[in-house]
Design an enzyme around this catalytic site. Structure first.
Site, PDB file in Angstrom:
ATOM      1  N   TYR A   1     -64.324  28.935-109.818  1.00 38.64           N
ATOM      2  CA  TYR A   1     -63.691  27.823-109.114  1.00 38.64           C
ATOM      3  C   TYR A   1     -62.165  27.901-109.070  1.00 38.64           C
ATOM      4  O   TYR A   1     -61.546  27.439-108.113  1.00 38.64           O
ATOM      5  CB  TYR A   1     -64.115  26.488-109.758  1.00 38.64           C
ATOM      6  CG  TYR A   1     -65.569  26.188-109.562  1.00 38.64           C
ATOM      7  CD1 TYR A   1     -66.029  25.619-108.379  1.00 38.64           C
ATOM      8  CD2 TYR A   1     -66.500  26.481-110.550  1.00 38.64           C
ATOM      9  CE1 TYR A   1     -67.372  25.343-108.192  1.00 38.64           C
ATOM     10  CE2 TYR A   1     -67.848  26.210-110.377  1.00 38.64           C
ATOM     11  CZ  TYR A   1     -68.282  25.642-109.197  1.00 38.64           C
ATOM     12  OH  TYR A   1     -69.621  25.376-109.003  1.00 38.64           O
TER      13      TYR A   1
ATOM     14  N   GLY B   1     -58.518   9.355-105.265  1.00 40.28           N
ATOM     15  CA  GLY B   1     -57.233   9.416-104.574  1.00 40.28           C
ATOM     16  C   GLY B   1     -57.069  10.730-103.846  1.00 40.28           C
ATOM     17  O   GLY B   1     -57.991  11.560-103.810  1.00 40.28           O
TER      18      GLY B   1
ATOM     19  N   LYS C   1     -64.272   8.950 -96.971  1.00 39.55           N
ATOM     20  CA  LYS C   1     -63.267   9.816 -96.335  1.00 39.55           C
ATOM     21  C   LYS C   1     -63.766  11.241 -96.145  1.00 39.55           C
ATOM     22  O   LYS C   1     -63.278  11.971 -95.269  1.00 39.55           O
ATOM     23  CB  LYS C   1     -61.950   9.790 -97.130  1.00 39.55           C
ATOM     24  CG  LYS C   1     -62.053  10.226 -98.584  1.00 39.55           C
ATOM     25  CD  LYS C   1     -61.923  11.720 -98.782  1.00 39.55           C
ATOM     26  CE  LYS C   1     -62.285  12.111-100.203  1.00 39.55           C
ATOM     27  NZ  LYS C   1     -62.227  13.560-100.419  1.00 39.55           N
TER      28      LYS C   1
ATOM     29  N   SER D   1     -59.399  21.242 -98.400  1.00 49.13           N
ATOM     30  CA  SER D   1     -60.508  20.293 -98.521  1.00 49.13           C
ATOM     31  C   SER D   1     -61.819  20.978 -98.170  1.00 49.13           C
ATOM     32  O   SER D   1     -61.954  21.585 -97.106  1.00 49.13           O
ATOM     33  CB  SER D   1     -60.281  19.102 -97.582  1.00 49.13           C
ATOM     34  OG  SER D   1     -61.490  18.409 -97.352  1.00 49.13           O
TER      35      SER D   1
END
Length: 353
Positions: free
Chosen positions: A62, A147, A202, A265
């Site tokens: 990762y 956040g 989101k 993202s």
């Protein structure tokens, strides 16, 4: 907190913290905690992964280029990690979240602080992770961290802010003290449901933004999609009981901007791959990590239709990902829809379907 706690970095008190989940965000939080002088009991399922981190201080899968500093102790023994910890941070994918907590519920202690880092929704009953914590370990004090927190930036010590949402002021204070440092700022909120739902919703619009980027849509179009996404997600969340003002903060518009404008993202990257012609399964497999928005989309579409909330972007994305609808046709239909009020909660909507 115990009386025998030892001084940590810069004289701060060192605490024992468990981080459950060896993915990218769990690794990022373990790194922050370790550098802040805390002892981190870092749990993951994979024995080879744990041993690799123990030997090399690197989570190769990762975070291959990041060295973990400080007292970070990888383990595959979840019970031991929880027993040693004063505070537990849970970064487990939503699909496995309840099972892991339920199977180990007996090892959590009365009053122990347990905070979810997972941005997702459970399929059965449309439950958020904080609700799962309350159901499975009601003896603990729970909260949610959410956040605009791209793990790849946090591990590089880039300036970042997050939100700890909890009803209990002690939970908020404890997390601010544990994680706060020169590059990671922790703000507080009491709207647990709103903060958590914003973090889950989101992800859907990040996929939409990835599609838009793949299609080379202009900056005007991208701005439109992000702001209509904000209107849509806040409309839905308020109908579920969230505070609309939460969506004006870091957990709402802040997180939305970060995930809709960055190829860091995971959800954005899935949308981008689909926009370039790949099938959803192929795009998800290529990513190699969990993109929560894929699962959240289905759940939110079903829920919004059952309670009568108008969510054209959710419906359009669902048609593209799961019905093989033409991306251009969906965009055209969105542009031909009724032109409604700009900002939610100011003008009444002229349609409800």
């Amino acid at each position: 907190m115990p009386d025998n706690a030892t001084p940590g970095k810069d004289g701060a008190t060192s605490r024992d913290v468990a981080v459950l989940g060896g993915g990218s965000f769990g690794t990022a939080m373990a790194k922050v905690l370790g550098e802040n002088g805390h002892t981190v009991h870092f749990w993951m399922r994979d024995q080879d992964q744990a041993e690799e981190i123990r030997q090399t201080r690197i989570n190769k899968r990762y975070m291959p280029n990041i060295t973990l500093e400080g007292d970070i102790q990888p383990t595959t023994d979840l019970a031991e990690a929880v027993r040693k910890a004063e505070v537990v941070l849970v970064a487990i994918p939503s699909k496995a979240f309840r099972a892991v907590i339920r199977d180990n519920s007996q090892v959590f202690r009365d009053g122990q602080i347990v905070v979810s880092l997972t941005k997702g929704i459970e399929e059965h009953g449309f439950k958020l992770m904080s609700e799962i914590l309350q159901e499975e370990i009601p003896k603990c004090r729970s909260g949610v961290l959410s956040g605009p927190n791209l793990a790849g930036e946090i591990v590089n010590r880039e300036l970042t802010a997050t939100v700890i949402a909890a009803k209990d002021p002690e939970v908020r204070r404890a997390i601010q003290e544990l994680l706060g440092c020169e590059y990671f700022r922790v703000y507080a909120n009491v709207d647990v449901y709103g903060v958590e739902l914003a973090g889950a919703l989101k992800n859907i619009y990040a996929i939409v933004a990835g599609l838009a980027s793949a299609l080379d849509l202009g900056e005007n179009a991208k701005a439109m999609l992000i702001t209509r996404g904000l209107a849509e997600m806040s409309r839905f969340a308020v109908s579920m009981g969230a505070n609309p003002m939460t969506f004006m903060g870091l957990a709402g518009v802040g997180d939305l901007i970060a995930t809709c404008t960055s190829n860091k993202s995971r959800n954005f990257r899935v949308g981008y791959a689909v926009g370039k012609g790949k099938k959803l399964d192929e795009a998800a497999k290529e990513l190699g990590q969990v993109a929560e928005g894929i699962y959240t989309l289905k759940l939110v579409k079903e829920k919004s239709e059952s309670i009568g909330i108008y969510m054209p972007l959710v419906r359009g994305l669902y048609e593209i990902l799961y019905k093989d609808a033409s991306i251009n046709a969906v965009i055209s239909s969105l542009m031909m829809a009724v032109q409604n009020s700009d900002v939610e909660f100011i003008l009444p909507r002229t349609i409800t379907q």
